[in-house]
Motif scaffolding. Structure first.
Motif, PDB file in Angstrom:
ATOM      1  N   ASN A 185    -100.804   0.677 -40.944  1.00  0.00           N
ATOM      2  CA  ASN A 185    -101.049   1.131 -42.313  1.00  0.00           C
ATOM      3  C   ASN A 185    -100.706   2.603 -42.489  1.00  0.00           C
ATOM      4  O   ASN A 185    -100.195   3.006 -43.535  1.00  0.00           O
ATOM      5  CB  ASN A 185    -102.499   0.863 -42.716  1.00  0.00           C
ATOM      6  CG  ASN A 185    -102.778  -0.608 -42.910  1.00  0.00           C
ATOM      7  OD1 ASN A 185    -101.872  -1.396 -43.168  1.00  0.00           O
ATOM      8  ND2 ASN A 185    -104.030  -0.990 -42.767  1.00  0.00           N
ATOM      9  N   THR A 186    -100.968   3.402 -41.473  1.00  0.00           N
ATOM     10  CA  THR A 186    -100.611   4.819 -41.524  1.00  0.00           C
ATOM     11  C   THR A 186     -99.099   5.004 -41.590  1.00  0.00           C
ATOM     12  O   THR A 186     -98.595   5.845 -42.344  1.00  0.00           O
ATOM     13  CB  THR A 186    -101.188   5.562 -40.304  1.00  0.00           C
ATOM     14  OG1 THR A 186    -102.608   5.391 -40.291  1.00  0.00           O
ATOM     15  CG2 THR A 186    -100.855   7.033 -40.336  1.00  0.00           C
ATOM     16  N   LEU A 187     -98.367   4.213 -40.813  1.00  0.00           N
ATOM     17  CA  LEU A 187     -96.904   4.283 -40.855  1.00  0.00           C
ATOM     18  C   LEU A 187     -96.369   3.894 -42.227  1.00  0.00           C
ATOM     19  O   LEU A 187     -95.464   4.553 -42.759  1.00  0.00           O
ATOM     20  CB  LEU A 187     -96.293   3.386 -39.771  1.00  0.00           C
ATOM     21  CG  LEU A 187     -96.453   3.879 -38.345  1.00  0.00           C
ATOM     22  CD1 LEU A 187     -96.121   2.760 -37.358  1.00  0.00           C
ATOM     23  CD2 LEU A 187     -95.582   5.095 -38.095  1.00  0.00           C
ATOM     24  N   ILE A 188     -96.910   2.848 -42.813  1.00  0.00           N
ATOM     25  CA  ILE A 188     -96.475   2.421 -44.145  1.00  0.00           C
ATOM     26  C   ILE A 188     -96.789   3.498 -45.176  1.00  0.00           C
ATOM     27  O   ILE A 188     -95.961   3.802 -46.049  1.00  0.00           O
ATOM     28  CB  ILE A 188     -97.130   1.070 -44.526  1.00  0.00           C
ATOM     29  CG1 ILE A 188     -96.684  -0.026 -43.562  1.00  0.00           C
ATOM     30  CG2 ILE A 188     -96.813   0.691 -45.969  1.00  0.00           C
ATOM     31  CD1 ILE A 188     -95.182  -0.250 -43.485  1.00  0.00           C
ATOM     32  N   ASP A 189     -97.967   4.115 -45.090  1.00  0.00           N
ATOM     33  CA  ASP A 189     -98.304   5.221 -45.988  1.00  0.00           C
ATOM     34  C   ASP A 189     -97.340   6.386 -45.810  1.00  0.00           C
ATOM     35  O   ASP A 189     -96.923   7.019 -46.791  1.00  0.00           O
ATOM     36  CB  ASP A 189     -99.736   5.705 -45.755  1.00  0.00           C
ATOM     37  CG  ASP A 189    -100.783   4.755 -46.304  1.00  0.00           C
ATOM     38  OD1 ASP A 189    -100.430   3.883 -47.132  1.00  0.00           O
ATOM     39  OD2 ASP A 189    -101.961   4.878 -45.897  1.00  0.00           O
ATOM     40  N   SER A 190     -96.962   6.685 -44.587  1.00  0.00           N
ATOM     41  CA  SER A 190     -96.019   7.774 -44.319  1.00  0.00           C
ATOM     42  C   SER A 190     -94.645   7.475 -44.911  1.00  0.00           C
ATOM     43  O   SER A 190     -93.994   8.365 -45.461  1.00  0.00           O
ATOM     44  CB  SER A 190     -95.894   8.030 -42.821  1.00  0.00           C
ATOM     45  OG  SER A 190     -97.117   8.454 -42.290  1.00  0.00           O
ATOM     46  N   ILE A 191     -94.207   6.234 -44.808  1.00  0.00           N
ATOM     47  CA  ILE A 191     -92.927   5.847 -45.410  1.00  0.00           C
ATOM     48  C   ILE A 191     -92.993   6.029 -46.922  1.00  0.00           C
ATOM     49  O   ILE A 191     -92.066   6.581 -47.534  1.00  0.00           O
ATOM     50  CB  ILE A 191     -92.573   4.392 -45.036  1.00  0.00           C
ATOM     51  CG1 ILE A 191     -92.237   4.293 -43.552  1.00  0.00           C
ATOM     52  CG2 ILE A 191     -91.400   3.881 -45.885  1.00  0.00           C
ATOM     53  CD1 ILE A 191     -92.097   2.868 -43.042  1.00  0.00           C
ATOM     54  N   ASN A 192     -94.085   5.592 -47.531  1.00  0.00           N
ATOM     55  CA  ASN A 192     -94.248   5.752 -48.984  1.00  0.00           C
ATOM     56  C   ASN A 192     -94.256   7.220 -49.390  1.00  0.00           C
ATOM     57  O   ASN A 192     -93.680   7.597 -50.416  1.00  0.00           O
ATOM     58  CB  ASN A 192     -95.527   5.053 -49.453  1.00  0.00           C
ATOM     59  CG  ASN A 192     -95.392   3.554 -49.433  1.00  0.00           C
ATOM     60  OD1 ASN A 192     -94.302   3.003 -49.559  1.00  0.00           O
ATOM     61  ND2 ASN A 192     -96.514   2.866 -49.259  1.00  0.00           N
ATOM     62  N   GLN A 193     -94.892   8.074 -48.587  1.00  0.00           N
ATOM     63  CA  GLN A 193     -94.910   9.502 -48.885  1.00  0.00           C
ATOM     64  C   GLN A 193     -93.518  10.114 -48.799  1.00  0.00           C
ATOM     65  O   GLN A 193     -93.154  10.964 -49.616  1.00  0.00           O
ATOM     66  CB  GLN A 193     -95.868  10.228 -47.945  1.00  0.00           C
ATOM     67  CG  GLN A 193     -97.321   9.948 -48.227  1.00  0.00           C
ATOM     68  CD  GLN A 193     -98.243  10.586 -47.201  1.00  0.00           C
ATOM     69  OE1 GLN A 193     -97.827  11.378 -46.367  1.00  0.00           O
ATOM     70  NE2 GLN A 193     -99.519  10.231 -47.247  1.00  0.00           N
TER      71      GLN A 193
END
Length: 128
Positions: A109-117
Motif C-alpha cells: 500500500n505504501t508503494l502504491i501511495d508513492s506511485i500516486n504521489q
C-alpha cells in the motif's frame, strides 16, 4: 513500464509493487499449505537485488536513471528447506505468515501511495 526518463522512480516503484504482489501470492500459498505434509515455506527475494543495482558511484537520481529494470525481478525461493517445525516435515508457522502478510500489505500500500504521489507531482508540474 513507462519509457521516459521522467518516470524512472515510478518504474522502480512499479517493479517493487510487482514483487510485493508476488510475495503476497507466496505468503497466501504458505498459509493455504499450512497443513500439507512436507511443504516448505516460500518467500520472494527482491529488495537485495534492487539495493545492489542502486549502489554505485553516482547519486541516487543517477543510479535510478541508469537502472536496467529488465534485470531486476522478484524471485521465489524455498526458505529453510532443511528445517521442519513439525513431525510431518512442514515448516510453515501460521503466526509468522500472518505477520508477514500484514507487513507485506502495508509495504504494498505504501508503494502504491508513492506511485500516486509521483503522478500527482508530474500532474502539478504539467498544469502550471
Amino acid at each position: 513500464m513507462i519509457g521516459s526518463g521522467a518516470y524512472n522512480y515510478i518504474n522502480v516503484l512499479d517493479r517493487a509493487a510487482d514483487a510485493g504482489w508476488l510475495r503476497n501470492e507466496a505468503i497466501s500459498n504458505n498459509i493455504a499449505n499450512k497443513d500439507t505434509p512436507n511443504y516448505k515455506r516460500k518467500d520472494v527475494n527482491f529488495e537485495s537485488y534492487l539495493m545492489s543495482a542502486l549502489t554505485g558511484d553516482g547519486s541516487l537520481d543517477e543510479n535510478v536513471a541508469n537502472l536496467d529494470l529488465s534485470t531486476i525481478n522478484g524471485t521465489t525461493y524455498t526458505e529453510y528447506s532443511n528445517l521442519s517445525y513439525r513431525y510431518d516435515g512442514n515448516n510453515v508457522d501460521i503466526s509468522t505468515e500472518t505477520a508477514e502478510l500484514a507487513k507485506n500489505q502495508i509495504r504494498y500500500n505504501t508503494l502504491i501511495d508513492s506511485i500516486n504521489q509521483e503522478f500527482s507531482r508530474i500532474k502539478a508540474v504539467l498544469t502550471r
